[in-house]
Scaffold this motif. Structure first.
Motif, PDB file in Angstrom:
ATOM      1  N   VAL A  72      13.243   3.642 -14.857  1.00 38.05           N
ATOM      2  CA  VAL A  72      11.861   3.186 -14.678  1.00 38.05           C
ATOM      3  C   VAL A  72      11.981   2.191 -13.906  1.00 38.05           C
ATOM      4  CG1 VAL A  72       9.509   2.299 -15.767  1.00 38.05           C
ATOM      5  CG2 VAL A  72      10.867   4.338 -16.878  1.00 38.05           C
ATOM      6  N   TYR A 100       4.317   8.216 -10.576  1.00 40.54           N
ATOM      7  CA  TYR A 100       5.513   8.104 -11.581  1.00 40.54           C
ATOM      8  C   TYR A 100       5.015   8.134 -12.992  1.00 40.54           C
ATOM      9  CZ  TYR A 100      10.411   6.948 -13.041  1.00 40.54           C
ATOM     10  OH  TYR A 100      11.462   6.662 -13.544  1.00 40.54           O
ATOM     11  N   TYR A 101       4.202   7.306 -13.269  1.00 40.78           N
ATOM     12  CA  TYR A 101       3.610   7.089 -14.506  1.00 40.78           C
ATOM     13  C   TYR A 101       3.004   8.336 -15.166  1.00 40.78           C
ATOM     14  CZ  TYR A 101       0.811   5.951 -18.640  1.00 40.78           C
ATOM     15  OH  TYR A 101       0.344   6.108 -20.203  1.00 40.78           O
ATOM     16  N   ALA A 159      13.261  10.170 -11.648  1.00 37.45           N
ATOM     17  CA  ALA A 159      12.217  11.053 -12.315  1.00 37.45           C
ATOM     18  C   ALA A 159      12.916  12.114 -13.078  1.00 37.45           C
ATOM     19  CB  ALA A 159      11.168  11.687 -11.748  1.00 37.45           C
ATOM     20  N   CYS A 174      15.003  -2.760 -19.515  1.00 41.75           N
ATOM     21  CA  CYS A 174      14.433  -1.746 -19.711  1.00 41.75           C
ATOM     22  C   CYS A 174      14.893  -0.996 -20.932  1.00 41.75           C
ATOM     23  CB  CYS A 174      14.461  -0.738 -18.707  1.00 41.75           C
ATOM     24  SG  CYS A 174      13.698  -0.997 -17.063  1.00 41.75           S
ATOM     25  N   VAL A 233       1.975  -1.569 -16.799  1.00 40.93           N
ATOM     26  CA  VAL A 233       2.387  -0.413 -15.813  1.00 40.93           C
ATOM     27  C   VAL A 233       1.502  -0.496 -14.619  1.00 40.93           C
ATOM     28  CG1 VAL A 233       2.566   1.888 -15.751  1.00 40.93           C
ATOM     29  CG2 VAL A 233       2.783   0.994 -17.937  1.00 40.93           C
ATOM     30  N   ALA A 271       5.693  10.956 -15.997  1.00 35.71           N
ATOM     31  CA  ALA A 271       6.544  10.615 -17.335  1.00 35.71           C
ATOM     32  C   ALA A 271       5.458  10.736 -18.591  1.00 35.71           C
ATOM     33  CB  ALA A 271       7.059   8.981 -17.266  1.00 35.71           C
ATOM     34  N   LEU A 315      14.361  11.056 -16.592  1.00 39.71           N
ATOM     35  CA  LEU A 315      13.503  10.882 -17.706  1.00 39.71           C
ATOM     36  C   LEU A 315      13.264  12.132 -18.490  1.00 39.71           C
ATOM     37  CD1 LEU A 315      10.423   9.162 -16.040  1.00 39.71           C
ATOM     38  CD2 LEU A 315      12.158   7.758 -17.266  1.00 39.71           C
ATOM     39  N   VAL A 360       3.343   4.186  -8.071  1.00 43.57           N
ATOM     40  CA  VAL A 360       3.665   3.852  -9.383  1.00 43.57           C
ATOM     41  C   VAL A 360       2.972   4.869 -10.478  1.00 43.57           C
ATOM     42  CG1 VAL A 360       3.375   1.941 -11.253  1.00 43.57           C
ATOM     43  CG2 VAL A 360       4.190   1.429  -8.799  1.00 43.57           C
ATOM     44  N   GLN A 366      12.609  -0.384 -24.395  1.00 43.41           N
ATOM     45  CA  GLN A 366      12.496   0.779 -25.224  1.00 43.41           C
ATOM     46  C   GLN A 366      13.018   0.629 -26.708  1.00 43.41           C
ATOM     47  OE1 GLN A 366      12.648   4.580 -23.818  1.00 43.41           O
ATOM     48  NE2 GLN A 366      11.567   3.800 -25.562  1.00 43.41           N
TER      49      GLN A 366
END
Length: 296
Positions: free
Chosen positions: A149, A51-52, A116, A171, A35, A55, A119, A48, A175
């Protein structure tokens, strides 16, 4: 009771957000896959990280055992409203303010807030749904939990829509293999299972068989069925690096493609009920070596 600019009150905020931030101290280095690694340009890393962080906070909300399903949905909905500028976050709450920070980041870079917001849709699904009846339901979940993502990273780097299909495949594969890694622990601690229940029934096994000391033959066949679908996703994902124009993002994509394929291979060979199957540092080095073919 003091009213705030959006019509809410301090008392309302306490009832909604709780007295304490429920976010964990888990960081990007604790994740299963890179990440914001060193391959990402320093100019893009703050975005980044924002965003992380957003989340991670939402994930912590939905996995918190002290919150009821209703409280989780209410708090996640409020976080999404903060992201969209529809609600003012309470002072001094880093979890709520992560939505403001990310909104600013996305708007400054001309990226859609849905990257976002989607999510949050996935995390609300997690709060309300603990069982899956069909593979298509799992793919629908991944559409919100994972695919945004990859699209965020690609759009951040100015990549085109031709990358979205392979990125979605990658992705979704990531997951699902993550769900498979944690299949026993998710069931024990969260009472959540992403394995399609009819597949278990067809093999004469139950959810209880997913928390035994080792896999029964029927469980192994179900897991292999899931991995066959992941193999197909990995094949589609393999097209991604050659489509990415940004050199550093191309290498990042190639590394993740290689790591996902490597983890899938391990899941094929090892008993993920008996142990948590994970990647090693050597796997990472080999993935980086494989990715170097995309340096150009």
């Amino acid at each position: 009771m003091r009213a705030q600019s959006d019509g809410s009150s301090i008392q309302d905020d306490v009832a909604l957000w709780g007295k304490q931030d429920v976010s964990s101290d888990k960081g990007m280095k604790d994740e299963n896959f890179p990440v914001g690694s060193f391959l990402i340009s320093p100019a893009h890393r703050p975005a980044v990280h924002a965003y992380y962080r957003f989340a991670r906070i939402a994930d912590d909300m939905v996995d918190n055992a002290r919150l009821s399903a209703e409280q989780k949905v209410a708090r996640l909905t409020a976080l999404r409203e903060v992201l969209y500028g529809q609600r003012k976050p309470p002072a001094g709450r880093a979890d709520a303010w992560s939505g403001v920070i990310l909104r600013t980041v996305l708007q400054e870079r001309g990226l859609p807030l849905e990257l976002a917001g989607d999510l949050i849709t996935a995390f609300i699904i997690d709060a309300e749904k603990t069982r899956y009846g069909h593979w298509s339901e799992l793919l629908h979940y991944c559409r919100y939990s994972a695919n945004p993502v990859g699209r965020f990273l690609l759009m951040l780097h100015g990549e085109g829509e031709e990358t979205f299909g392979p990125s979605d495949a990658l992705c979704t594969a990531l997951q699902i293999v993550n769900h498979m890694q944690d299949v026993s622990s998710d069931l024990k601690t969260l009472n959540r299972c992403y394995v399609p229940l009819p597949w278990l029934a067809a093999e004469g096994v139950t959810l209880k068989d997913l928390i035994l000391a080792r896999s029964k033959p029927g469980v192994r066949r179900v897991l292999d069925h899931m991995l066959a679908h992941v193999d197909a996703l990995n094949e589609e994902a393999a097209r991604l690096p050659s489509l990415v124009k940004d050199r550093r993002m191309r290498l990042e994509a190639a590394v993740i493609v290689a790591l996902c394929r490597r983890l899938t291979e391990r899941l094929h060979r090892q008993d993920l009920i008996a142990e948590r199957v994970a990647l090693t540092k050597l796997d990472g080095l080999r993935a980086l070596g494989w990715a170097m073919r995309y340096v150009r």
